[in-house]
Design a protein around this motif. Structure first.
Motif, PDB file in Angstrom:
ATOM      1  N   TYR A 130       0.832  -1.211   0.000  1.00 41.47           N
ATOM      2  CA  TYR A 130       0.000   0.000   0.000  1.00 41.47           C
ATOM      3  C   TYR A 130       0.863   1.256   0.000  1.00 41.47           C
ATOM      4  CZ  TYR A 130      -3.413   3.400   1.765  1.00 41.47           C
ATOM      5  OH  TYR A 130      -4.207   4.507   1.931  1.00 41.47           O
ATOM      6  N   ARG A 131       1.901   1.257   0.810  1.00 38.98           N
ATOM      7  CA  ARG A 131       2.804   2.410   0.844  1.00 38.98           C
ATOM      8  C   ARG A 131       3.566   2.549  -0.462  1.00 38.98           C
ATOM      9  NH1 ARG A 131       5.138   1.433   6.978  1.00 38.98           N
ATOM     10  NH2 ARG A 131       3.377   2.384   8.091  1.00 38.98           N
ATOM     11  N   GLN A 132       3.964   1.429  -1.058  1.00 39.03           N
ATOM     12  CA  GLN A 132       4.674   1.486  -2.331  1.00 39.03           C
ATOM     13  C   GLN A 132       3.779   2.013  -3.447  1.00 39.03           C
ATOM     14  OE1 GLN A 132       6.157  -2.495  -2.893  1.00 39.03           O
ATOM     15  NE2 GLN A 132       7.967  -2.168  -1.607  1.00 39.03           N
ATOM     16  N   SER A 133       2.501   1.635  -3.407  1.00 31.74           N
ATOM     17  CA  SER A 133       1.583   2.138  -4.426  1.00 31.74           C
ATOM     18  C   SER A 133       1.371   3.639  -4.277  1.00 31.74           C
ATOM     19  CB  SER A 133       0.241   1.400  -4.332  1.00 31.74           C
ATOM     20  OG  SER A 133      -0.408   1.691  -3.111  1.00 31.74           O
ATOM     21  N   LEU A 134       1.310   4.120  -3.030  1.00 33.12           N
ATOM     22  CA  LEU A 134       1.205   5.570  -2.827  1.00 33.12           C
ATOM     23  C   LEU A 134       2.465   6.276  -3.313  1.00 33.12           C
ATOM     24  CD1 LEU A 134      -0.410   5.812   0.732  1.00 33.12           C
ATOM     25  CD2 LEU A 134      -1.519   6.117  -1.482  1.00 33.12           C
ATOM     26  N   LYS A 135       3.609   5.643  -3.097  1.00 36.67           N
ATOM     27  CA  LYS A 135       4.863   6.239  -3.546  1.00 36.67           C
ATOM     28  C   LYS A 135       4.944   6.270  -5.063  1.00 36.67           C
ATOM     29  CE  LYS A 135       9.860   5.988  -2.791  1.00 36.67           C
ATOM     30  NZ  LYS A 135      10.957   5.240  -2.118  1.00 36.67           N
ATOM     31  N   SER A 136       4.440   5.217  -5.733  1.00 32.22           N
ATOM     32  CA  SER A 136       4.465   5.202  -7.196  1.00 32.22           C
ATOM     33  C   SER A 136       3.580   6.275  -7.799  1.00 32.22           C
ATOM     34  CB  SER A 136       4.036   3.821  -7.705  1.00 32.22           C
ATOM     35  OG  SER A 136       2.676   3.574  -7.379  1.00 32.22           O
TER      36      SER A 136
END
Length: 478
Positions: A130-136
């Motif tokens: 979830y955090r990686q998707s927000l970062k992307s």
């Protein structure tokens, strides 16, 4: 900076300590309930034990097998021969001075703990994704500005302390083992452990048939990963889509500049490996089942007495579902037609939900499990215990879900009224079947509302990310 790191490490250790304290307390609470006289008689409750999950029926099937008869003789046992070989010997062993079926109860406690640990590990993977998707999407400031709850810990504790989970464990129901197979499949898919995911899916399908529909979210998990932004958002983020806005219209026209330059998101290799491993495990399970029942009618009798029993709804004893009442009232001439209608109703919902929620495979699995729990032939509270635990994975995304307090209150009310209505009908004779069916249909409606509201909240969360992405891109252009 070092002081902040030390404080953060100290807080994490405190959280870990509290988590394991609650886990130990849940185990102790289960053991205390097991030592109550006759386990509070929960094993006789229709909400807890069904013809497929009752340990009493399993013990009867094992006794028939030990007497050189088919375990499917009569109408008692309708479960897996593998489960019979695993738990059957434990049902006849007694420890002097200890509760009957103590060993089986301990197996169910261990299964619950394993379920909670797998749910926790999967939730941690989902939170990282979830955090990686927000970062992307260049929205990582959201997770920094607000406190992101530890969804893995919350989901594990919700599962362990859910009254439905505790009742299913103490009430000598095989639901914890069925739930273990489902969670094992989702955990393996999230971790990209293809053989483990295939094994869990094959075993879950073998034990209760309905988890067969989870093949879609599992393949999406293996292909897309635990959590990926929608493709359109990625295209906008990396400049593959242009937005042409005018002052006269609020609609945006999107033009794909070069979609072929966008990297492929779905990977087919793990999906193909999953199908291959699923075939391998299926052959292995059928081989073991064939060896187990070769003297008692073979695999055909197993299919007829196990899966045929599920699909044809032969046992009309009361449970928390709605099919028993309906097929007790319907004319036999229309029975086959309505059997097809009810079972196809599950299949009709699969593909539209998969198309809309393909970027969130774990949430799609939660929706599938809830729908099958609502429409399956012999539901129990163990099914609800599973999807309530999985719901904890999405505490951040579903933080704005509506009617959550109302849903909680009505769930509590139905859980308390169901035994009362059953007692008035069966034992006191002051009521009738409609009393108990009223709680069953209310329970089904609650699950329907839960699916609708959770899906709406997840889609609203995606729209929020879309608006934030558009606003950030517009600010960047200015």
């Amino acid at each position: 900076m070092e002081v902040k790191k030390e404080q953060s490490t100290k807080r994490n250790k405190q959280k870990q300590g509290r988590f394991w304290t609650w886990v130990a307390a849940s185990v102790l609470f289960r053991l205390i309930l097991i030592y109550f006289p006759k386990n509070l008689n929960l094993s006789s409750r229709p909400e807890v034990s069904t013809p497929l999950t009752s340990l009493r029926r399993l013990a009867e099937g094992y006794w028939l097998k030990q007497s050189s008869m088919s375990p499917y003789a009569g109408s008692m046992y309708h479960g897996s021969p593998l489960l019979l070989s695993l738990l059957g010997p434990l049902t006849v062993k007694r420890i002097e001075g200890q509760p009957s079926h103590l060993l089986c109860s301990l197996v169910f406690v261990v299964a619950d703990i394993l379920n909670a640990m797998l749910i926790r590990a999967t939730g941690q993977t989902l939170q990282v994704a979830y955090r990686q998707s927000l970062k992307s999407l260049d929205l990582d400031m959201i997770s920094e500005s607000m406190e992101v709850l530890s969804s893995g810990d919350i989901a594990a504790l919700v599962y362990l302390w859910n009254p439905f989970t505790i009742v299913a464990c103490v009430g000598l129901s095989t639901s914890p083992i069925e739930n273990l197979a489902i969670i094992l499949a989702l955990y393996g898919a999230c971790k990209r452990m293809v053989p483990l995911a295939a094994f869990g899916w094959v075993m879950a399908t073998h034990l209760s048939l309905y988890p067969m529909i989870l093949i879609i979210p599992i393949i999406l998990l293996l292909g897309y990963g635990p959590d990926t932004p929608r493709k359109l958002l990625l295209m906008r983020r990396y400049g593959k889509v242009e937005d042409n806005s005018s002052s006269d219209s609020c609609q945006q026209q999107e033009k794909v500049i070069n979609q072929s330059d966008l990297p492929k998101v779905f990977t087919w290799r793990p999906a193909m490996l999953f199908l291959l491993w699923a075939i391998v495990w299926s052959v292995y399970v059928l081989l073991l089942c064939g060896i187990s029942v070769k003297h008692y009618g073979g695999l055909w009798e197993m299919f007829e007495r196990m899966y045929g029993f599920i699909l044809t709804v032969q046992d009309l004893s009361p449970n928390i579902g709605v099919l028993w009442y309906f097929f007790a009232e319907v004319f036999d001439f229309f029975r086959n037609f309505f059997l097809i209608v009810f079972h196809m109703n599950i299949l009709f919902m699969i593909f539209p939900l998969a198309i809309r929620l393909k970027h969130r495979p774990c949430f799609l699995a939660f929706v599938y499990i809830t729908i099958s729990s609502m429409l399956k032939s012999y539901p129990s509270v163990g099914d609800s215990a599973l999807y309530f635990g999985l719901l904890g994975w999405f505490v951040n995304e579903l933080s704005e879900m509506q009617f959550s307090f109302c849903l909680f209150s009505v769930y509590v009310g139905v859980s308390l009224l169901s035994p009362v209505m059953h007692n008035l009908w069966i034992w006191r004779g002051t009521g009738n079947a409609n009393f108990y069916f009223a709680t069953a249909i209310t329970y089904a409606c609650l699950q329907m509302v839960l699916v609708v509201e959770s899906v709406s909240a997840m889609l609203n969360h995606d729209r929020k990310l879309k608006k934030l992405t558009n606003a950030k891109l517009q600010n960047g252009k200015l």
